[in-house]
Design a protein around this motif. Structure first.
Motif, PDB file in Angstrom:
ATOM      1  N   UNK A   1       0.852  -1.186   0.000  1.00  0.00           N
ATOM      2  CA  UNK A   1       0.000   0.000   0.000  1.00  0.00           C
ATOM      3  C   UNK A   1       0.889   1.238   0.000  1.00  0.00           C
ATOM      4  N   UNK A   2       0.269   2.399  -0.208  1.00  0.00           N
ATOM      5  CA  UNK A   2       1.029   3.643  -0.193  1.00  0.00           C
ATOM      6  C   UNK A   2       2.120   3.656  -1.240  1.00  0.00           C
ATOM      7  N   UNK A   3       3.293   4.157  -0.856  1.00  0.00           N
ATOM      8  CA  UNK A   3       4.387   4.269  -1.816  1.00  0.00           C
ATOM      9  C   UNK A   3       4.858   2.904  -2.299  1.00  0.00           C
ATOM     10  N   UNK A   4       4.682   1.871  -1.461  1.00  0.00           N
ATOM     11  CA  UNK A   4       5.090   0.533  -1.880  1.00  0.00           C
ATOM     12  C   UNK A   4       4.223   0.053  -3.050  1.00  0.00           C
ATOM     13  N   UNK A   5       2.911   0.295  -2.961  1.00  0.00           N
ATOM     14  CA  UNK A   5       2.016  -0.056  -4.062  1.00  0.00           C
ATOM     15  C   UNK A   5       2.374   0.747  -5.313  1.00  0.00           C
ATOM     16  N   UNK A   6       2.700   2.017  -5.110  1.00  0.00           N
ATOM     17  CA  UNK A   6       3.082   2.846  -6.248  1.00  0.00           C
ATOM     18  C   UNK A   6       4.356   2.360  -6.909  1.00  0.00           C
ATOM     19  N   UNK A   7       5.326   1.932  -6.118  1.00  0.00           N
ATOM     20  CA  UNK A   7       6.566   1.414  -6.696  1.00  0.00           C
ATOM     21  C   UNK A   7       6.290   0.135  -7.468  1.00  0.00           C
ATOM     22  N   UNK A   8       5.484  -0.743  -6.906  1.00  0.00           N
ATOM     23  CA  UNK A   8       5.157  -1.979  -7.612  1.00  0.00           C
ATOM     24  C   UNK A   8       4.451  -1.680  -8.938  1.00  0.00           C
ATOM     25  N   UNK A   9       3.532  -0.740  -8.927  1.00  0.00           N
ATOM     26  CA  UNK A   9       2.847  -0.370 -10.171  1.00  0.00           C
ATOM     27  C   UNK A   9       3.847   0.159 -11.195  1.00  0.00           C
ATOM     28  N   UNK A  10       4.816   0.925 -10.728  1.00  0.00           N
ATOM     29  CA  UNK A  10       5.819   1.491 -11.630  1.00  0.00           C
ATOM     30  C   UNK A  10       6.725   0.401 -12.191  1.00  0.00           C
ATOM     31  N   UNK A  11       7.085  -0.574 -11.364  1.00  0.00           N
ATOM     32  CA  UNK A  11       7.883  -1.705 -11.845  1.00  0.00           C
ATOM     33  C   UNK A  11       7.135  -2.445 -12.951  1.00  0.00           C
ATOM     34  N   UNK A  12       5.857  -2.734 -12.716  1.00  0.00           N
ATOM     35  CA  UNK A  12       5.076  -3.445 -13.725  1.00  0.00           C
ATOM     36  C   UNK A  12       4.978  -2.648 -15.021  1.00  0.00           C
ATOM     37  N   UNK A  13       4.716  -1.358 -14.915  1.00  0.00           N
ATOM     38  CA  UNK A  13       4.572  -0.529 -16.116  1.00  0.00           C
ATOM     39  C   UNK A  13       5.897  -0.413 -16.860  1.00  0.00           C
TER      40      UNK A  13
ATOM     41  N   UNK B   1       0.888 -10.418 -21.654  1.00  0.00           N
ATOM     42  CA  UNK B   1       0.942 -11.468 -20.648  1.00  0.00           C
ATOM     43  C   UNK B   1      -0.212 -11.408 -19.668  1.00  0.00           C
ATOM     44  N   UNK B   2      -0.283 -12.418 -18.797  1.00  0.00           N
ATOM     45  CA  UNK B   2      -1.294 -12.473 -17.749  1.00  0.00           C
ATOM     46  C   UNK B   2      -0.596 -12.524 -16.391  1.00  0.00           C
ATOM     47  N   UNK B   3      -1.212 -11.978 -15.337  1.00  0.00           N
ATOM     48  CA  UNK B   3      -0.587 -12.012 -14.006  1.00  0.00           C
ATOM     49  C   UNK B   3      -0.346 -13.445 -13.559  1.00  0.00           C
ATOM     50  N   UNK B   4       0.867 -13.784 -13.151  1.00  0.00           N
ATOM     51  CA  UNK B   4       1.147 -15.156 -12.724  1.00  0.00           C
ATOM     52  C   UNK B   4       0.451 -15.505 -11.409  1.00  0.00           C
ATOM     53  N   UNK B   5       0.029 -16.737 -11.327  1.00  0.00           N
ATOM     54  CA  UNK B   5      -0.414 -17.340 -10.079  1.00  0.00           C
ATOM     55  C   UNK B   5       0.508 -18.520  -9.820  1.00  0.00           C
ATOM     56  N   UNK B   6       0.630 -18.939  -8.574  1.00  0.00           N
ATOM     57  CA  UNK B   6       1.584 -20.017  -8.318  1.00  0.00           C
ATOM     58  C   UNK B   6       1.238 -20.777  -7.049  1.00  0.00           C
TER      59      UNK B   6
ATOM     60  N   UNK C   1       3.822 -16.091 -21.323  1.00  0.00           N
ATOM     61  CA  UNK C   1       4.159 -14.868 -22.055  1.00  0.00           C
ATOM     62  C   UNK C   1       4.724 -13.816 -21.110  1.00  0.00           C
ATOM     63  N   UNK C   2       4.176 -13.732 -19.910  1.00  0.00           N
ATOM     64  CA  UNK C   2       4.712 -12.791 -18.917  1.00  0.00           C
ATOM     65  C   UNK C   2       6.142 -13.143 -18.552  1.00  0.00           C
ATOM     66  N   UNK C   3       6.417 -14.417 -18.328  1.00  0.00           N
ATOM     67  CA  UNK C   3       7.774 -14.813 -17.970  1.00  0.00           C
ATOM     68  C   UNK C   3       8.741 -14.619 -19.137  1.00  0.00           C
ATOM     69  N   UNK C   4       8.265 -14.810 -20.352  1.00  0.00           N
ATOM     70  CA  UNK C   4       9.092 -14.511 -21.518  1.00  0.00           C
ATOM     71  C   UNK C   4       9.488 -13.035 -21.522  1.00  0.00           C
ATOM     72  N   UNK C   5       8.548 -12.162 -21.186  1.00  0.00           N
ATOM     73  CA  UNK C   5       8.836 -10.725 -21.180  1.00  0.00           C
ATOM     74  C   UNK C   5       9.807 -10.339 -20.082  1.00  0.00           C
ATOM     75  N   UNK C   6       9.682 -10.949 -18.900  1.00  0.00           N
ATOM     76  CA  UNK C   6      10.558 -10.537 -17.794  1.00  0.00           C
ATOM     77  C   UNK C   6      11.946 -11.136 -17.889  1.00  0.00           C
ATOM     78  N   UNK C   7      12.139 -12.180 -18.675  1.00  0.00           N
ATOM     79  CA  UNK C   7      13.435 -12.849 -18.706  1.00  0.00           C
ATOM     80  C   UNK C   7      14.600 -11.900 -19.011  1.00  0.00           C
ATOM     81  N   UNK C   8      14.579 -11.125 -20.111  1.00  0.00           N
ATOM     82  CA  UNK C   8      15.725 -10.222 -20.359  1.00  0.00           C
ATOM     83  C   UNK C   8      15.824  -9.126 -19.310  1.00  0.00           C
TER      84      UNK C   8
END
Length: 290
Positions: free
Chosen positions: A13-25, A153-158, A105-112
């Motif tokens: 939440x807060x700035x942590x949520x914002x940082x996570x959103x920025x990482x994803x974008x 991609x789609x959000x991973x579940x595990x 597809x998501x993992x393919x994108x994050x690999x590099x």
């Protein structure tokens, strides 16, 4: 640093949520990998500082070109004989197969992106240079093309660590350390796919063509880092100047030493898994280095 303790997206939440959103974008993938979640739990202020230093690395045309060349290189090592699956061949329903494809597809994108992160941080945290062989300044500073890796991609579940271990192929489980990498926790949701894919791919991962291709792909990452037009200030001296204590610096050094070891063995496999279900991204779309 206990790697099982993480701040998951649902708890941020807060700035942590914002940082996570920025990482994803910025990384163009609907996921926050464990390397970020672990740091958010243990060294959140370091992560907030470091992300500001690291983020521009991913925003250039040169990184985009590297990411395509990296995938091209890895898949060139398995193009001959790579298995291709459909729902029936891996005994999953069409809807489950669609979910599997999206997550791969998501993992393919994050690999590099992960390979660059691990190598960049490992080098800088150990006092090694980047940007020593700056190349085409226009490619290094031009923006990342909007069309590349955009929303595919789609959000991973595990599964949990223990639940994943219970269904992993025996030889794969035996090869892992104390932490099951995220890709296998994801694929463990479809054990019939994982069993078939691992049986087919494991010999290819040991074969000379793929081993050579992986070596070349990792060298491309070093070439990219050597050509950076600027140096993120996350070296020990810079961190000390920013007020981080020796214990924090040592913890982060140890964390990235662990991830560079595991990452360079596991992360290059992600585009290969994705290609088995036609979920790999663009190939031959950009030239690196220009």
């Amino acid at each position: 640093m206990d790697r099982s303790k993480q701040v998951y997206e649902a708890d941020a939440s807060g700035w942590q949520r914002g940082l996570y959103d920025d990482v994803e974008a910025t990384l163009r993938a609907p996921t926050v990998n464990s390397i970020w979640r672990i740091q958010m739990h243990h060294v959140p202020e370091f992560l907030r500082y470091a992300w500001g230093q690291i983020k521009p690395v991913y925003q250039t045309r040169e990184f985009a070109a590297f990411s395509v060349a990296y995938r091209d290189t890895l898949l060139s090592g398995v193009d001959d004989g790579l298995p291709r699956y459909d729902p029936a061949s891996v005994d999953v329903s069409p809807s489950a197969f669609t979910e599997l494809r999206g997550q791969l597809a998501t993992f393919d994108a994050v690999s590099p992106r992960l390979i660059v992160l691990f190598k960049l941080m490992y080098r800088l945290l150990n006092g090694r240079s980047v940007g020593s062989d700056a190349g085409d300044a226009s490619a290094a500073t031009a923006p990342f093309p909007e069309w590349l890796d955009d929303g595919r991609g789609r959000p991973p579940t595990m599964l949990s660590q223990d639940d994943a271990r219970a269904v992993l192929p025996e030889d794969l489980e035996a090869s892992l350390g104390d932490m099951v990498p995220s890709i296998y926790r994801v694929l463990a949701q479809w054990p019939s796919y994982l069993e078939r894919a691992w049986t087919d791919l494991e010999p290819m991962f040991r074969g000379e063509p793929y081993v050579a291709a992986q070596t070349d792909a990792l060298e491309l990452a070093d070439t990219f880092l050597d050509r950076l037009p600027y140096t993120p200030r996350v070296d020990p001296d810079a961190l000390t100047e920013m007020g981080f204590d020796d214990e924090t610096i040592s913890e982060v050094q140890d964390l990235y030493e662990t991830f560079i070891d595991v990452g360079t063995r596991v992360v290059p496999r992600l585009p290969v898994f994705a290609a088995t279900v036609d979920a790999a991204g663009e190939r031959d779309a950009l030239t690196f280095p220009e």
